[in-house]
Design a protein around this motif. Structure first.
Motif, short mmCIF file in Angstrom:
data_model
loop_
_atom_site.label_atom_id
_atom_site.label_comp_id
_atom_site.label_asym_id
_atom_site.label_seq_id
_atom_site.Cartn_x
_atom_site.Cartn_y
_atom_site.Cartn_z
N ARG A 1 0.66 -1.33 -0.29
CA ARG A 1 0.01 -0.23 0.10
C ARG A 1 0.78 1.13 -0.24
O ARG A 1 0.34 2.65 -0.93
CB ARG A 1 -1.18 0.26 1.28
N ASP A 2 1.95 1.47 0.61
CA ASP A 2 3.00 2.38 0.53
C ASP A 2 3.51 2.62 -0.27
O ASP A 2 4.06 3.82 -0.93
CB ASP A 2 2.77 2.49 2.18
N GLU A 3 4.71 1.82 -0.72
CA GLU A 3 5.17 1.62 -2.33
C GLU A 3 4.56 2.04 -3.17
O GLU A 3 4.88 3.03 -3.99
CB GLU A 3 5.99 0.41 -2.17
N PHE B 1 2.21 -0.07 -12.98
CA PHE B 1 0.85 0.80 -13.93
C PHE B 1 0.83 1.30 -15.47
O PHE B 1 0.20 1.30 -16.15
CB PHE B 1 1.57 2.56 -13.27
N ALA B 2 2.13 0.69 -16.17
CA ALA B 2 2.52 0.64 -17.42
C ALA B 2 2.08 0.29 -18.00
O ALA B 2 1.53 0.14 -19.83
CB ALA B 2 3.72 1.51 -17.98
N SER B 3 1.79 -1.36 -17.95
CA SER B 3 0.83 -2.60 -18.91
C SER B 3 -0.37 -3.02 -17.92
O SER B 3 -0.67 -3.31 -16.64
CB SER B 3 2.15 -3.38 -19.73
N PRO B 4 -1.29 -4.05 -18.29
CA PRO B 4 -1.68 -4.33 -17.52
C PRO B 4 -1.39 -5.36 -16.79
O PRO B 4 -2.32 -6.27 -15.49
CB PRO B 4 -3.53 -4.81 -18.61
N ALA B 5 -0.37 -6.70 -16.59
CA ALA B 5 -0.47 -7.29 -16.90
C ALA B 5 0.92 -8.23 -16.80
O ALA B 5 1.75 -7.09 -17.57
CB ALA B 5 -0.58 -8.24 -16.78
N GLY B 6 1.61 -8.95 -15.60
CA GLY B 6 3.39 -9.68 -17.20
C GLY B 6 4.03 -9.74 -16.29
O GLY B 6 5.23 -10.00 -16.44
N ARG B 7 3.78 -8.55 -15.24
CA ARG B 7 5.56 -7.98 -14.57
C ARG B 7 5.86 -8.56 -13.05
O ARG B 7 4.88 -8.54 -12.37
CB ARG B 7 5.53 -6.71 -15.01
N VAL B 8 6.99 -8.71 -12.70
CA VAL B 8 7.46 -9.24 -11.41
C VAL B 8 7.88 -7.87 -10.52
O VAL B 8 9.53 -7.74 -11.68
CB VAL B 8 7.72 -10.23 -10.99
N LEU B 9 7.43 -7.20 -9.53
CA LEU B 9 7.91 -6.29 -8.82
C LEU B 9 8.67 -6.77 -7.17
O LEU B 9 7.26 -7.33 -6.83
CB LEU B 9 7.02 -5.16 -8.71
N ARG B 10 9.68 -7.20 -6.83
CA ARG B 10 9.65 -7.25 -5.51
C ARG B 10 9.47 -6.47 -4.77
O ARG B 10 9.96 -4.96 -4.73
CB ARG B 10 11.47 -7.89 -5.27
N LEU B 11 9.14 -6.04 -3.39
CA LEU B 11 9.02 -4.92 -2.39
C LEU B 11 10.10 -4.53 -2.02
O LEU B 11 11.05 -5.35 -1.66
CB LEU B 11 7.59 -5.44 -1.06
#
Length: 222
Positions: free
Chosen positions: A27-29, A167-177
């Motif tokens: 939420r915060d990030e 935010f730039a695409s609907p799906a398919g990326r992986v982000l580490r918190l």
């Protein structure tokens, strides 16, 4: 740039401070609300120690009226409409995609262990076409070093270092918190309760009181 929807699914058996730390970090990030979905009947896990309604109640108590954390009952309600049907994440994401449309950025929040177990999930390869994944790493365990085999191949080229990619695409990326996962686990909480060990400090106070009142996880005294 379209707004991002984040969903955090899980058994939450019981919901503990580590779960809340993950939700708050996301939420915060990313500066968006996190919708928390208790699973009805996860087919790849052991039978939960609490009923779906008890787990939902604990989650409601845990988040209270905290801004940006929202309870979503859709998996429980779907199970009530279709008794005996397994609760699959891919069904939930397809339902959400139908509601939000093909272009809305959608992310599924998980702990590192869940991501590493992804090949055991039903139609797991379809998940990456339906949503992004946001992953909370365990302290001292670099996630990318642990990903191998067919999962490693499936995630190749999907890792991103900035939340803006979600935010730039609907799906398919992986982000580490950026914030590491805390050490609590639901299995450790249940084990401590069953052994009459120190367990209350791992849970939000309202949840700890509910566990005691309901005699969950073999607890026999408050």
């Amino acid at each position: 740039m379209m707004s991002l929807r984040i969903y955090y699914g899980g058994t939450f058996d019981p919901v503990h401070l580590g779960h809340l730390a993950i939700a708050r970090a996301a939420r915060d990030e990313l500066q968006v609300a996190v919708r928390m979905l208790p699973a009805a009947d996860p087919p790849h896990r052991a039978v939960p120690g609490a009923t779906a309604e008890q787990r939902c109640r604990m989650l409601s108590l845990a988040i209270g009226d905290e801004p940006g954390l929202v309870l979503d009952r859709r998996e429980l309600d779907r199970a009530a409409r279709h008794p005996g049907r397994p609760s699959y994440t891919v069904d939930t994401l397809r339902e959400l995609r139908a509601e939000l449309g093909p272009s809305r950025p959608l992310a599924w929040l998980v702990g590192a262990d869940s991501l590493l177990a992804l090949p055991a999930w039903h139609e797991w390869q379809a998940l990456l076409g339906l949503a992004h994944f946001i992953v909370a790493e365990r302290p001292g365990s670099p996630l990318r070093d642990a990903v191998a085999g067919e999962l490693g191949q499936a995630l190749e080229g999907r890792w991103c270092d900035s939340e803006q990619a979600l935010f730039a695409s609907p799906a398919g990326r992986v982000l580490r918190l950026h914030q590491p996962l805390r050490s609590e686990s639901a299995s450790a909480v249940r084990a401590q309760i069953a052994a009459a060990g120190p367990w209350r400090a791992m849970l939000p106070p309202a949840v700890a009181d509910y566990v005691a009142e309901q005699h969950l996880y073999r607890i026999t005294t408050p």
